[in-house]
Design a protein around this motif. Structure first.
Motif, mmCIF file in Angstrom:
data_model
loop_
_atom_site.group_PDB
_atom_site.id
_atom_site.type_symbol
_atom_site.label_atom_id
_atom_site.label_comp_id
_atom_site.label_asym_id
_atom_site.label_seq_id
_atom_site.Cartn_x
_atom_site.Cartn_y
_atom_site.Cartn_z
ATOM 1 N N UNK A 170 0.824 -1.211 0.000
ATOM 2 C CA UNK A 170 0.000 0.000 0.000
ATOM 3 C C UNK A 170 0.858 1.262 0.000
ATOM 4 N N UNK A 171 2.088 1.141 0.470
ATOM 5 C CA UNK A 171 2.987 2.281 0.519
ATOM 6 C C UNK A 171 3.792 2.424 -0.770
ATOM 7 N N UNK A 172 3.905 1.339 -1.509
ATOM 8 C CA UNK A 172 4.694 1.359 -2.742
ATOM 9 C C UNK A 172 3.831 1.646 -3.964
ATOM 10 N N UNK A 173 2.626 1.113 -3.984
ATOM 11 C CA UNK A 173 1.755 1.251 -5.154
ATOM 12 C C UNK A 173 1.488 2.709 -5.534
ATOM 13 N N UNK A 174 1.191 3.618 -4.578
ATOM 14 C CA UNK A 174 0.963 5.016 -4.982
ATOM 15 C C UNK A 174 2.158 5.630 -5.701
ATOM 16 N N UNK A 175 3.369 5.291 -5.260
ATOM 17 C CA UNK A 175 4.581 5.795 -5.923
ATOM 18 C C UNK A 175 4.699 5.190 -7.311
ATOM 19 N N UNK A 213 0.608 -3.721 -12.527
ATOM 20 C CA UNK A 213 2.023 -3.847 -12.897
ATOM 21 C C UNK A 213 2.835 -4.336 -11.700
ATOM 22 N N UNK A 214 2.468 -5.525 -11.229
ATOM 23 C CA UNK A 214 3.141 -6.144 -10.087
ATOM 24 C C UNK A 214 3.434 -7.594 -10.434
ATOM 25 N N UNK A 215 4.645 -8.034 -10.137
ATOM 26 C CA UNK A 215 4.930 -9.458 -10.339
ATOM 27 C C UNK A 215 5.741 -9.986 -9.163
#
Length: 284
Positions: A170-175, A213-215
């Motif tokens: 949740x802290x990485x996705x916004x960036x 866009x996550x793997x």
């Protein structure tokens, strides 16, 4: 004691500490490009810790020295903003406080700082070294290696122990959304091949997220090599633009965030290191 020139408009803000060294200037240039890519504001900080001595017992001399430093530092900060910052920016001088004290008084969303500074960095600029700021800061810290130049951020590697992955995401996705970057969840697994069911659960959860866009990448780990060495092998091969870690006390990650090992990751691996303490996630 703070002197600052901040407007009241609420917006995401990047704090960039400087000791006016070449490496701090390099971090500021990186921060400017990052702010442009994410539409954020930069606030430039210089801290001054008065040198202890017999004269400090004389209040008038202390006040005079502090005022001189504030005026000189403000002029330097203004010049730096004019030279290196293209978007919205402000600056302030802190006297008697370290960088770790600043977020308690003024809200910032991110700290971008160089991994090395001028002589006396630990006392003059931060009150501790880069590793200390990363391990104690209540604000995420992005440490920029010496001479690293900003380039388009396409891949963010998130080194995860899989204990709190989706809360941390949740802290990485916004960036990542702001940058349109891919997030690679990298797990160094010491029991490689024995967690197929867990991996399937992770893959299903990833597919259920709104950001696509996550793997997930699992790599076999070995006790014969340090975590830092194994991370280095992966990063050298895949060349991401940012490495993200969530350090905490008493975890296997914590071994990397002691002494000069944080600077090893950011400098020797030549990858900007974004550190978000697990306690920040747990408090939300």
């Amino acid at each position: 004691m703070f002197i600052y020139n901040l407007n009241k408009k609420i917006m995401k803000t990047i704090l960039v500490p400087t000791d006016f060294s070449s490496n701090a200037n390099n971090a500021l240039k990186y921060a400017n490009a990052f702010a442009q890519a994410t539409n954020n504001k930069i606030v430039l900080l210089h801290t001054h810790i008065p040198i202890l001595g017999n004269y400090n017992r004389i209040p008038g001399i202390v006040a005079e020295e502090n005022e001189r430093v504030k005026i000189e530092s403000q002029k330097k900060l203004e010049k730096l903003c004019n030279k290196y910052v293209e978007g919205p920016s402000d600056y302030f001088v802190s006297v008697g406080d370290t960088i770790l004290d600043v977020p308690k008084k003024i809200k910032f969303n991110l700290i971008i700082m160089g991994t090395h500074g001028a002589t006396g960095l630990s006392r003059i600029l931060f009150g501790s070294n880069t590793s200390g700021v990363i391990s104690k800061s209540t604000v995420p810290v992005l440490a920029i290696p010496q001479r690293y130049r900003f380039r388009k951020i396409e891949t963010i590697v998130y080194a995860s122990d899989l204990k709190n992955t989706f809360n941390e995401l949740k802290y990485i996705i916004p960036i990542a959304k702001q940058l349109d970057a891919t997030i690679e969840i990298l797990n160094l697994n010491y029991e490689y091949g024995n967690t197929d069911d867990e991996n399937q659960v992770i893959e299903r959860k990833i597919k259920s997220l709104s950001y696509k866009k996550i793997r997930f990448i699992e790599k076999e780990a070995t006790l014969a090599r340090s975590i830092a060495e194994q991370l280095k092998k992966y990063l050298v091969k895949h060349k991401p633009e940012i490495l993200v870690m969530f350090p905490e006390e008493k975890s296997w990650f914590s071994k990397i965030f002691t002494s000069s090992k944080t600077e090893y990751l950011a400098n020797q691996l030549k990858v900007p290191l974004l550190s978000i303490r697990k306690t920040i996630v747990q408090q939300k």
